[in-house]
Design a protein around this motif. Structure first.
Motif, PDB file in Angstrom:
ATOM      1  N   TYR A 281       0.835  -1.211   0.000  1.00 11.90           N
ATOM      2  CA  TYR A 281       0.000   0.000   0.000  1.00 11.90           C
ATOM      3  C   TYR A 281       0.866   1.255   0.000  1.00 11.90           C
ATOM      4  CZ  TYR A 281      -2.998  -3.678   1.846  1.00 11.90           C
ATOM      5  OH  TYR A 281      -3.648  -4.862   2.056  1.00 11.90           O
TER       6      TYR A 281
ATOM      7  N   GLU B  68      -5.274   5.141  -4.330  1.00 12.05           N
ATOM      8  CA  GLU B  68      -5.259   4.000  -3.397  1.00 12.05           C
ATOM      9  C   GLU B  68      -6.679   3.526  -3.119  1.00 12.05           C
ATOM     10  OE1 GLU B  68      -2.675   4.023   0.319  1.00 12.05           O
ATOM     11  OE2 GLU B  68      -2.569   6.097  -0.389  1.00 12.05           O
TER      12      GLU B  68
ATOM     13  N   PHE C 235      -7.907  -0.123  -3.423  1.00 15.77           N
ATOM     14  CA  PHE C 235      -7.850  -0.916  -2.192  1.00 15.77           C
ATOM     15  C   PHE C 235      -9.039  -0.797  -1.237  1.00 15.77           C
ATOM     16  CE2 PHE C 235      -3.204  -0.065  -3.019  1.00 15.77           C
ATOM     17  CZ  PHE C 235      -2.876  -1.365  -3.378  1.00 15.77           C
TER      18      PHE C 235
ATOM     19  N   TRP D 249      -5.876  -2.738   4.083  1.00 16.40           N
ATOM     20  CA  TRP D 249      -5.576  -1.342   3.775  1.00 16.40           C
ATOM     21  C   TRP D 249      -6.235  -0.420   4.801  1.00 16.40           C
ATOM     22  CZ3 TRP D 249      -8.725   2.665   1.334  1.00 16.40           C
ATOM     23  CH2 TRP D 249      -7.981   3.791   0.936  1.00 16.40           C
TER      24      TRP D 249
END
Length: 160
Positions: free
Chosen positions: A68, A97, A101, A107
């Motif tokens: 991540y 992101e 995710f 995450w």
């Protein structure tokens, strides 16, 4: 760019990922100084930390969240290259992101364990809710995240 492609791309670019003691980088969690498409890209923190060229530093505490963090750092570097300032690039990378995710609970756990004062967990959750309802326009999502983050800063300021 998929998250799994990040490690391959970092190797191709000749960038080194280096884990450092958390106390060295605790104000940032991660930082970089790299050459991307012929330009040196580095936030001001890289000077303060003394990061060498073509290195990305991560706090040793982020090992379990590397995919991540590296995805975020690479996206931020790309946005900086496009001309965005540090803060804009950071939030744009957070949006990217989220688009990749949001459904990944690991995450979300990353944000719980390592809060981002510029994009608080509550704002990330609002962003993910919007994405789950079908929102995908990066500019709209960026404005939503920026406005939420601004509201959080104002609330903290009034509580001090």
């Amino acid at each position: 760019m998929l998250a799994n492609d990040v490690s391959v791309l970092l190797r191709e670019l000749g960038w080194r990922v280096r884990y450092v003691l958390h106390r060295v980088i605790e104000d940032y969690n991660a930082c970089y100084r790299v050459v991307y498409r012929g330009r040196v890209i580095a936030p001001p923190a890289a000077d303060r930390l003394g990061i060498p060229l073509n290195e990305i530093w991560l706090s040793e505490r982020l090992r379990g969240f590397e995919k991540y963090v590296l995805f975020h750092e690479l996206r931020e570097i790309m946005y900086r290259y496009q001309g965005h300032d540090v803060d804009e690039a950071h939030l744009l990378a957070r949006v990217d992101e989220a688009l990749v995710f949001c459904s990944d609970q690991r995450w979300i756990e990353y944000f719980r364990r390592f809060p981002d004062s510029t994009a608080p967990l509550r704002c990330i959750q609002e962003l993910c809710n919007a994405i789950s309802r079908g929102a995908s326009d990066r500019e709209v999502l960026y404005r939503m995240l920026a406005e939420c983050a601004d509201r959080q800063v104002l609330r903290r300021g009034h509580g001090s």
